[in-house]
Design a protein around this motif. Structure first.
Motif, PDB file in Angstrom:
ATOM      1  N   GLY A  83      35.739  55.880  37.595  1.00  0.00           N
ATOM      2  CA  GLY A  83      35.021  54.623  37.727  1.00  0.00           C
ATOM      3  C   GLY A  83      35.959  53.429  37.627  1.00  0.00           C
ATOM      4  O   GLY A  83      35.834  52.463  38.376  1.00  0.00           O
ATOM      5  N   TYR A  84      36.932  53.551  36.728  1.00  0.00           N
ATOM      6  CA  TYR A  84      37.861  52.436  36.559  1.00  0.00           C
ATOM      7  C   TYR A  84      38.746  52.274  37.800  1.00  0.00           C
ATOM      8  O   TYR A  84      38.982  51.156  38.263  1.00  0.00           O
ATOM      9  CB  TYR A  84      38.736  52.627  35.314  1.00  0.00           C
ATOM     10  CG  TYR A  84      39.444  51.359  34.920  1.00  0.00           C
ATOM     11  CD1 TYR A  84      38.766  50.342  34.260  1.00  0.00           C
ATOM     12  CD2 TYR A  84      40.782  51.153  35.251  1.00  0.00           C
ATOM     13  CE1 TYR A  84      39.400  49.153  33.930  1.00  0.00           C
ATOM     14  CE2 TYR A  84      41.423  49.964  34.926  1.00  0.00           C
ATOM     15  CZ  TYR A  84      40.720  48.971  34.263  1.00  0.00           C
ATOM     16  OH  TYR A  84      41.344  47.796  33.939  1.00  0.00           O
ATOM     17  N   ALA A  85      39.206  53.402  38.328  1.00  0.00           N
ATOM     18  CA  ALA A  85      40.037  53.356  39.535  1.00  0.00           C
ATOM     19  C   ALA A  85      39.255  52.737  40.691  1.00  0.00           C
ATOM     20  O   ALA A  85      39.789  51.951  41.479  1.00  0.00           O
ATOM     21  CB  ALA A  85      40.510  54.760  39.899  1.00  0.00           C
ATOM     22  N   ARG A  86      37.995  53.093  40.770  1.00  0.00           N
ATOM     23  CA  ARG A  86      37.124  52.525  41.812  1.00  0.00           C
ATOM     24  C   ARG A  86      37.013  51.010  41.657  1.00  0.00           C
ATOM     25  O   ARG A  86      37.065  50.254  42.624  1.00  0.00           O
ATOM     26  CB  ARG A  86      35.740  53.184  41.700  1.00  0.00           C
ATOM     27  CG  ARG A  86      34.635  52.523  42.493  1.00  0.00           C
ATOM     28  CD  ARG A  86      34.744  52.800  43.966  1.00  0.00           C
ATOM     29  NE  ARG A  86      34.694  54.232  44.264  1.00  0.00           N
ATOM     30  CZ  ARG A  86      35.004  54.745  45.464  1.00  0.00           C
ATOM     31  NH1 ARG A  86      35.384  53.932  46.446  1.00  0.00           N
ATOM     32  NH2 ARG A  86      34.946  56.036  45.664  1.00  0.00           N
ATOM     33  N   TYR A  87      36.920  50.604  40.398  1.00  0.00           N
ATOM     34  CA  TYR A  87      36.827  49.173  40.092  1.00  0.00           C
ATOM     35  C   TYR A  87      38.097  48.438  40.531  1.00  0.00           C
ATOM     36  O   TYR A  87      38.034  47.385  41.179  1.00  0.00           O
ATOM     37  CB  TYR A  87      36.575  49.023  38.589  1.00  0.00           C
ATOM     38  CG  TYR A  87      36.869  47.670  38.010  1.00  0.00           C
ATOM     39  CD1 TYR A  87      36.001  46.596  38.221  1.00  0.00           C
ATOM     40  CD2 TYR A  87      37.990  47.465  37.216  1.00  0.00           C
ATOM     41  CE1 TYR A  87      36.266  45.354  37.664  1.00  0.00           C
ATOM     42  CE2 TYR A  87      38.266  46.232  36.654  1.00  0.00           C
ATOM     43  CZ  TYR A  87      37.400  45.168  36.884  1.00  0.00           C
ATOM     44  OH  TYR A  87      37.665  43.952  36.339  1.00  0.00           O
ATOM     45  N   VAL A  88      39.262  49.020  40.240  1.00  0.00           N
ATOM     46  CA  VAL A  88      40.533  48.411  40.639  1.00  0.00           C
ATOM     47  C   VAL A  88      40.608  48.312  42.158  1.00  0.00           C
ATOM     48  O   VAL A  88      40.925  47.257  42.725  1.00  0.00           O
ATOM     49  CB  VAL A  88      41.728  49.248  40.119  1.00  0.00           C
ATOM     50  CG1 VAL A  88      43.042  48.694  40.661  1.00  0.00           C
ATOM     51  CG2 VAL A  88      41.750  49.253  38.590  1.00  0.00           C
ATOM     52  N   LYS A  89      40.299  49.414  42.791  1.00  0.00           N
ATOM     53  CA  LYS A  89      40.356  49.485  44.259  1.00  0.00           C
ATOM     54  C   LYS A  89      39.432  48.456  44.903  1.00  0.00           C
ATOM     55  O   LYS A  89      39.836  47.738  45.826  1.00  0.00           O
ATOM     56  CB  LYS A  89      39.953  50.902  44.670  1.00  0.00           C
ATOM     57  CG  LYS A  89      39.903  51.173  46.145  1.00  0.00           C
ATOM     58  CD  LYS A  89      39.675  52.675  46.351  1.00  0.00           C
ATOM     59  CE  LYS A  89      38.971  52.957  47.670  1.00  0.00           C
ATOM     60  NZ  LYS A  89      39.644  52.337  48.806  1.00  0.00           N
ATOM     61  N   ASP A  90      38.221  48.346  44.406  1.00  0.00           N
ATOM     62  CA  ASP A  90      37.258  47.403  44.981  1.00  0.00           C
ATOM     63  C   ASP A  90      37.695  45.960  44.766  1.00  0.00           C
ATOM     64  O   ASP A  90      37.527  45.115  45.637  1.00  0.00           O
ATOM     65  CB  ASP A  90      35.869  47.634  44.367  1.00  0.00           C
ATOM     66  CG  ASP A  90      35.241  48.925  44.872  1.00  0.00           C
ATOM     67  OD1 ASP A  90      35.802  49.512  45.832  1.00  0.00           O
ATOM     68  OD2 ASP A  90      34.217  49.356  44.316  1.00  0.00           O
ATOM     69  N   ARG A  91      38.248  45.718  43.572  1.00  0.00           N
ATOM     70  CA  ARG A  91      38.674  44.345  43.303  1.00  0.00           C
ATOM     71  C   ARG A  91      39.813  43.922  44.216  1.00  0.00           C
ATOM     72  O   ARG A  91      39.851  42.777  44.679  1.00  0.00           O
ATOM     73  CB  ARG A  91      39.121  44.211  41.846  1.00  0.00           C
ATOM     74  CG  ARG A  91      37.980  43.835  40.920  1.00  0.00           C
ATOM     75  CD  ARG A  91      38.472  43.373  39.574  1.00  0.00           C
ATOM     76  NE  ARG A  91      39.224  42.112  39.653  1.00  0.00           N
ATOM     77  CZ  ARG A  91      39.765  41.515  38.603  1.00  0.00           C
ATOM     78  NH1 ARG A  91      39.641  42.069  37.392  1.00  0.00           N
ATOM     79  NH2 ARG A  91      40.423  40.388  38.737  1.00  0.00           N
TER      80      ARG A  91
END
Length: 485
Positions: free
Chosen positions: A185-193
DNA sequence: TCTGGGGTCCTAGGACCC
DNA sequence: TCTGGGGTCCTAGGACCC
């Protein structure tokens, strides 16, 4: 050690990877997708979905230069990074050449868009990406303009989202796991940002160590997000070809193939003494990486170790051409060193003979300097050995860099105007013009003496010895130079 | 497919020193 | 003396990465 449980050291070797004892770090590898092409699309939205080729040394309408980045659409046509533009044009014609009235012209639908590299713009975009990364991780290693490792252990965890934190995550497979971890979830957050705030797409790999994260980010490009939970790295890597392991290039790949090693799994299982025989210390290290075992910390990128400029030229043996080229490269390297506020102690050149024989020569000075004239002088002197040589590429390099000296100059009570603080001088440098530059350089010329004399007495003698050493080396070098010519 | 430019790290041999 | 061995610095080249 009688009876009882086996000692760890007796069971660990070969018992399967070390990624399970590394306190479960969470490492993200962020890898921008065809970064230069994405940047071009950012400012030219009409390039979206098109085959885009970004060429370095390329000029519109010409067929010179090489491919810096090809969009995934262009890669479909076989266009690859580092390929000559002329070759790329054979595989993927230029859109401008796709004349609808010409029956022999390529179909516009099968034509690509070719644009020259604009590094300044890409660096602007990259700094926006970096801003996001700074916000997402305290520990970062920026590897290049489009790639970074993040240690996000203190921001997230390997526990399954919504589950009991004490529960270990599934170690089944790579890729979006069925039971999603907080780390994913955190990696997804970084990627989306990154995509939202910088406007360019990234692929992200998440794993308990750097090398597994690196491979993971590559595994589902573009726009990928691949998760390798603790304990599953070896399994994830095993089926991949050895060339997918970071650090295995064409030469090592061939050497490994000769040993019957084709996959990362083979490499992980190979006898490490045998690997050491074939590849040196690198062999066993690559084997450990292939086994998912990598305990390197994510450390910030340090200061550069060298600065260089090189440029290709039509193959020539002409002395004047070579010297002009080297002089220009020397001036450029020296300027960049000054801009960055660094001194250098070694000056070197590179001369590439056709077909691709690389020659390097270097000379070290007694102490660090910032002296453009000296860079040119030494570079030309080193070039003299290649007076008769046909070359296709020339380069100039400074190394043994010293960034601390700049501060020392101020701290140590050197003359305020001795030229050492040039890096901080900024734009004024250009405005002052060549005359000022020469003056500054003359100051630098005297600095060597200052450097020796300016040392505390205990070190001054040592400095003298070093200076004498260098003088002797220089004399030797010139003697040899005579022999060669 | 004859290959652009900017880097990093490693290895090996020689010089020199203790 | 010749017989080391260890350590460091320097240069050149090679492999690799993006």
């Amino acid at each position: 050690m009688t009876g009882g449980t086996p000692v760890a050291g007796e069971t660990l070797p070969g018992a399967g990877g070390g990624d399970d004892d590394a306190a479960d770090r969470v490492v993200c590898h962020v890898d921008m997708d065809c970064f230069y092409a994405s940047c071009e699309r950012l400012r030219h939205p009409d390039l979206a979905g098109e085959p885009v080729v970004v060429g370095m040394g390329y000029e519109p309408g010409e067929s010179i230069g090489a491919v810096a980045t090809a969009s995934y659409e262009a890669r479909e046509f076989g266009v690859e990074s580092a390929m000559p533009i002329s070759k790329a044009l054979e595989l993927l014609p230029r859109r401008a050449d796709a004349d609808p009235d010409d029956p022999d012209a390529p179909d516009p639908a099968d034509a690509g868009r070719y644009v020259p590299v604009d590094l300044d713009f890409y660096e602007d975009v990259a700094s926006e990406v970096k801003e996001v990364l700074r916000d997402c991780a305290d520990t970062r290693r920026e590897v290049s303009i489009d790639e970074a490792y993040l240690d996000v252990t203190d921001r997230t965890a390997w526990t399954v989202a919504g589950d009991d934190p004490a529960d270990p995550p599934p170690s089944a497979a790579a890729g979006p796991a069925e039971a999603r971890t907080l780390a994913e979830g955190y990696a997804r957050y970084v990627k989306d940002r990154i995509e939202r705030e910088a406007g360019v797409p990234a692929s992200v790999g998440v794993a308990p160590n750097m090398s597994a994260a690196k491979v993971a980010s590559d595994a589902d490009k573009p726009d990928g997000l691949v998760v390798v939970p603790p304990g599953s790295a070896a399994e994830f890597l095993a089926p991949l070809p050895t060339a997918d392991v970071h650090g295995v290039g064409p030469v090592t790949e061939a050497t490994l193939a000769d040993l019957g090693i084709e996959t990362a799994g083979d490499l992980a299982a190979a006898d490490r003494d045998r690997l050491a025989d074939a590849l040196g210390e690198r062999g066993p290290e690559l084997s450990r990486r292939a086994a998912g075992d990598d305990d390197r910390e994510v450390t910030p990128t340090g200061l550069p170790k060298s600065l260089s400029r090189e440029s290709a030229l039509p193959t020539t043996a002409d002395g004047a051409t070579k010297r002009e080229t080297v002089s220009a490269l020397a001036a450029d390297v020296a300027r960049r060193a000054r801009e960055r506020g660094c001194l250098y102690r070694t000056i070197g050149i590179k001369a590439v003979e056709p077909p691709f024989d690389v020659n390097t020569r270097a000379r070290s000075l007694p102490g660090p300097v910032d002296d453009p004239d000296l860079v040119e002088e030494v570079a030309l002197d080193l070039l003299a050995e290649f007076d008769e040589t046909r070359v296709r590429k020339l380069g100039v390099r400074v190394s043994n860099l010293d960034f601390a000296e700049t501060d020392q100059a101020t701290l140590g009570g050197f003359d305020a105007d001795d030229g050492r603080g040039e890096g901080d001088r900024g734009a004024g440098d250009d405005a002052r013009g060549a005359g000022a530059r020469t003056t500054a350089t003359d100051g630098d010329g005297g600095k060597l003496t200052d450097w020796v004399d300016g040392k505390p007495e205990s070190e001054a003698a040592e400095g003298d010895a070093t200076a004498r050493d260098a003088e002797r080396r220089t004399a030797d070098g010139q003697a040899s130079l005579g022999d060669w010519s």
